[in-house]
Design a protein around this motif. Structure first.
Motif, PDB file in Angstrom:
ATOM      1  N   VAL A   1       0.821  -1.204   0.000  1.00 44.57           N
ATOM      2  CA  VAL A   1       0.000   0.000   0.000  1.00 44.57           C
ATOM      3  C   VAL A   1       0.860   1.261   0.000  1.00 44.57           C
ATOM      4  N   ARG A   2       2.069   1.163   0.522  1.00 41.47           N
ATOM      5  CA  ARG A   2       2.952   2.333   0.517  1.00 41.47           C
ATOM      6  C   ARG A   2       3.355   2.705  -0.906  1.00 41.47           C
ATOM      7  N   ASP A   3       3.505   1.701  -1.782  1.00 42.49           N
ATOM      8  CA  ASP A   3       3.777   1.997  -3.189  1.00 42.49           C
ATOM      9  C   ASP A   3       2.582   2.696  -3.827  1.00 42.49           C
ATOM     10  N   HIS A   4       1.386   2.249  -3.479  1.00 36.14           N
ATOM     11  CA  HIS A   4       0.180   2.897  -4.003  1.00 36.14           C
ATOM     12  C   HIS A   4       0.151   4.364  -3.596  1.00 36.14           C
ATOM     13  N   GLU A   5       0.419   4.619  -2.319  1.00 35.74           N
ATOM     14  CA  GLU A   5       0.313   5.980  -1.799  1.00 35.74           C
ATOM     15  C   GLU A   5       1.434   6.868  -2.328  1.00 35.74           C
ATOM     16  N   LEU A   6       2.642   6.318  -2.477  1.00 35.15           N
ATOM     17  CA  LEU A   6       3.734   7.106  -3.059  1.00 35.15           C
ATOM     18  C   LEU A   6       3.406   7.480  -4.493  1.00 35.15           C
ATOM     19  N   CYS A   7       2.875   6.548  -5.247  1.00 31.97           N
ATOM     20  CA  CYS A   7       2.478   6.796  -6.632  1.00 31.97           C
ATOM     21  C   CYS A   7       1.426   7.898  -6.700  1.00 31.97           C
ATOM     22  N   LEU A   8       0.443   7.844  -5.816  1.00 31.42           N
ATOM     23  CA  LEU A   8      -0.603   8.870  -5.793  1.00 31.42           C
ATOM     24  C   LEU A   8      -0.058  10.202  -5.323  1.00 31.42           C
ATOM     25  N   PHE A   9       0.902  10.173  -4.421  1.00 26.82           N
ATOM     26  CA  PHE A   9       1.561  11.397  -3.982  1.00 26.82           C
ATOM     27  C   PHE A   9       2.254  12.070  -5.157  1.00 26.82           C
ATOM     28  N   ILE A  10       2.941  11.282  -5.983  1.00 23.51           N
ATOM     29  CA  ILE A  10       3.604  11.819  -7.171  1.00 23.51           C
ATOM     30  C   ILE A  10       2.585  12.463  -8.107  1.00 23.51           C
ATOM     31  N   SER A  11       1.401  11.853  -8.212  1.00 20.39           N
ATOM     32  CA  SER A  11       0.346  12.386  -9.073  1.00 20.39           C
ATOM     33  C   SER A  11      -0.084  13.778  -8.644  1.00 20.39           C
ATOM     34  N   ASN A  12       0.038  14.078  -7.353  1.00 20.13           N
ATOM     35  CA  ASN A  12      -0.486  15.331  -6.815  1.00 20.13           C
ATOM     36  C   ASN A  12       0.591  16.364  -6.530  1.00 20.13           C
ATOM     37  N   LEU A  13       1.831  16.127  -6.998  1.00 17.13           N
ATOM     38  CA  LEU A  13       2.863  17.117  -6.815  1.00 17.13           C
ATOM     39  C   LEU A  13       2.496  18.386  -7.567  1.00 17.13           C
ATOM     40  N   ARG A  14       2.685  19.503  -6.933  1.00 15.79           N
ATOM     41  CA  ARG A  14       2.330  20.779  -7.548  1.00 15.79           C
ATOM     42  C   ARG A  14       3.422  21.248  -8.486  1.00 15.79           C
ATOM     43  N   ASN A  15       3.019  22.166  -9.371  1.00 10.35           N
ATOM     44  CA  ASN A  15       3.990  22.753 -10.275  1.00 10.35           C
ATOM     45  C   ASN A  15       5.051  23.512  -9.480  1.00 10.35           C
ATOM     46  N   VAL A  16       6.270  23.558 -10.012  1.00  9.45           N
ATOM     47  CA  VAL A  16       7.340  24.310  -9.370  1.00  9.45           C
ATOM     48  C   VAL A  16       7.590  25.592 -10.132  1.00  9.45           C
ATOM     49  N   THR A  17       8.228  26.524  -9.488  1.00  8.49           N
ATOM     50  CA  THR A  17       8.590  27.790 -10.142  1.00  8.49           C
ATOM     51  C   THR A  17      10.101  27.929 -10.135  1.00  8.49           C
ATOM     52  N   PRO A  18      10.658  28.634 -11.107  1.00  8.78           N
ATOM     53  CA  PRO A  18      12.117  28.764 -11.188  1.00  8.78           C
ATOM     54  C   PRO A  18      12.696  29.414  -9.940  1.00  8.78           C
TER      55      PRO A  18
END
Length: 403
Positions: free
Chosen positions: A386-403
């Motif tokens: 389940v930790r792989d599932h949650e890490l994968c979903l966490f990656i999906s929700n990473l916000r855009n970065v700014t320079p």
């Protein structure tokens, strides 16, 4: 820390983002507390306790230094010539693991490809290596950008997502297991790369074209860009419903190559056509909206998981435009070096590509349509933690970065 998060789920239902943020904290904190060696075994063997006990503080300091280097590189996103960052006509993302020899072969193939000078080569690394960086940074035939997967086994050797020697279920009941951290990493890494490239790379903000994905263990023909542009033109055509381009099926029989090298297939995408895939932001939005299905599908291969998504779309299967005469091939990797000669196997492939040189760059091409559908079915396993599932979903929700 994760235990507290999911044990509470017995009583309350927490949003995915909440657990994902705790995973982020967990990754950061445990990486500082664990004795982390610089070198990790490549075949997922267990680390003897005696070796772990002898690790020096300098190893931990090196990991922390490496994390800073990687985070800075991902934020800066600079090429060798910053003034020409946006001077490219298409993007190729290359997944890099630890195969230096294979990477050298791929770079040699890219160098010989007609039209490569107008590309941006975006190398996404899951392992930081000076030798690999040297190969990439010596590329002068195209613009180059490097990014680094920040949740790698290299940076978290003895804690999740690295080798913690356990698997956890939905209520965080964890048991000892032989979870294949490096194998599983490939799916995480590909998902992170796609998310980062489409959502967070500065150079792609105003880029609406199709992005091609390759891997270090692949090899390309000299006309792969020529074919890619033809398929991309068809993909943009308003009278063709198509989501994905595929440049490779791995078939390598020179005797029949001339007969198939000009055939374009329009059909539901399947597992035979996962080499050299390409898609645009519209397809990525569809994929990202189905993150739950990608991240929870019990298969540790990103390709099979991506094909599985098409069974969940409102329009049915993803349709792919593919070239029957493969332009992307897989370099051989030996699992047993006693009975397998990797150099010899790769030389066979390189000889094949040389033999078909006069059959490339077809002047006329034709489309063959088919509605045959491959049954996707259940996943092949290896993705139950389940930790792989949650890490994968966490990656999906990473916000855009700014320079």
């Amino acid at each position: 820390m994760l235990d507290g998060c999911v044990m509470t789920k017995k009583i309350f239902v927490y949003p995915v983002v909440a657990c994902a943020m705790l995973i982020y904290v967990y990754l950061e904190v445990t990486s500082r507390l664990s004795n982390s060696p610089i070198i990790i075994p490549y075949n997922n063997e267990k680390i003897p306790t005696k070796i772990q006990a002898k690790l020096a503080k300098k190893d931990i300091d090196y990991i922390l230094h490496l994390k800073k280097v990687i985070n800075d590189a991902n934020r800066k996103q600079s090429t060798e010539d910053d003034e020409m960052d946006l001077d490219f006509s298409f993007i190729i993302v290359i997944q890099v693991y630890r195969g230096l020899n294979n990477l050298n072969h791929l770079v040699d193939g890219l160098k010989q490809a007609k039209g490569i000078g107008t590309a941006l080569l975006l190398f996404s690394h899951s392992f930081y290596s000076k030798d690999i960086n040297r190969v990439v940074r010596n590329i002068s035939f195209a613009r180059v950008l490097q990014i680094y997967y920040p949740y790698s086994v290299q940076l978290h050797p003895f804690v999740f997502p690295g080798y913690d020697q356990k698997t956890c279920d939905e209520v965080m009941s964890c048991r000892k297991s032989d979870r294949k951290a490096l194998v599983i990493q490939h799916k995480h890494h590909w998902w992170w790369s796609a998310s980062f490239v489409f959502d967070r790379v500065f150079a792609t903000r105003n880029y609406n074209g199709t992005i091609l994905f390759l891997e270090e263990n692949q090899y390309v023909t000299s006309d792969f860009i020529y074919i890619f542009r033809i398929l991309d033109g068809l993909l943009r055509s308003s009278n063709l419903h198509c989501d994905i381009i595929s440049l490779g099926n791995g078939k390598s029989k020179s005797s029949s190559y001339r007969l198939i090298n000009s055939s374009i297939l329009l059909k539901p995408w399947d597992t035979k056509e996962t080499l050299g895939i390409a898609f645009n932001k519209d397809t990525w939005k569809t994929v990202k909206n189905l993150s739950e299905h990608f991240c929870r599908y019990n298969d540790n291969r990103w390709s099979k998981s991506l094909i599985h998504l098409s069974t969940k779309t409102s329009l049915g299967k993803f349709y792919a435009l593919s070239i029957e005469g493969s332009r992307v091939f897989r370099l051989n990797k030996c699992k047993d070096h006693k009975t397998c000669n990797e150099t010899k196997n790769n030389e066979i492939l390189l000889n094949f590509v040389r033999k078909i040189r006069n059959k490339l760059f077809p002047f006329k091409m034709h489309i063959v349509k088919s509605n045959s559908v491959e049954e996707v079915g259940e996943g092949n396993g290896g993705w139950t933690d389940v930790r792989d599932h949650e890490l994968c979903l966490f990656i999906s929700n990473l916000r855009n970065v700014t320079p």
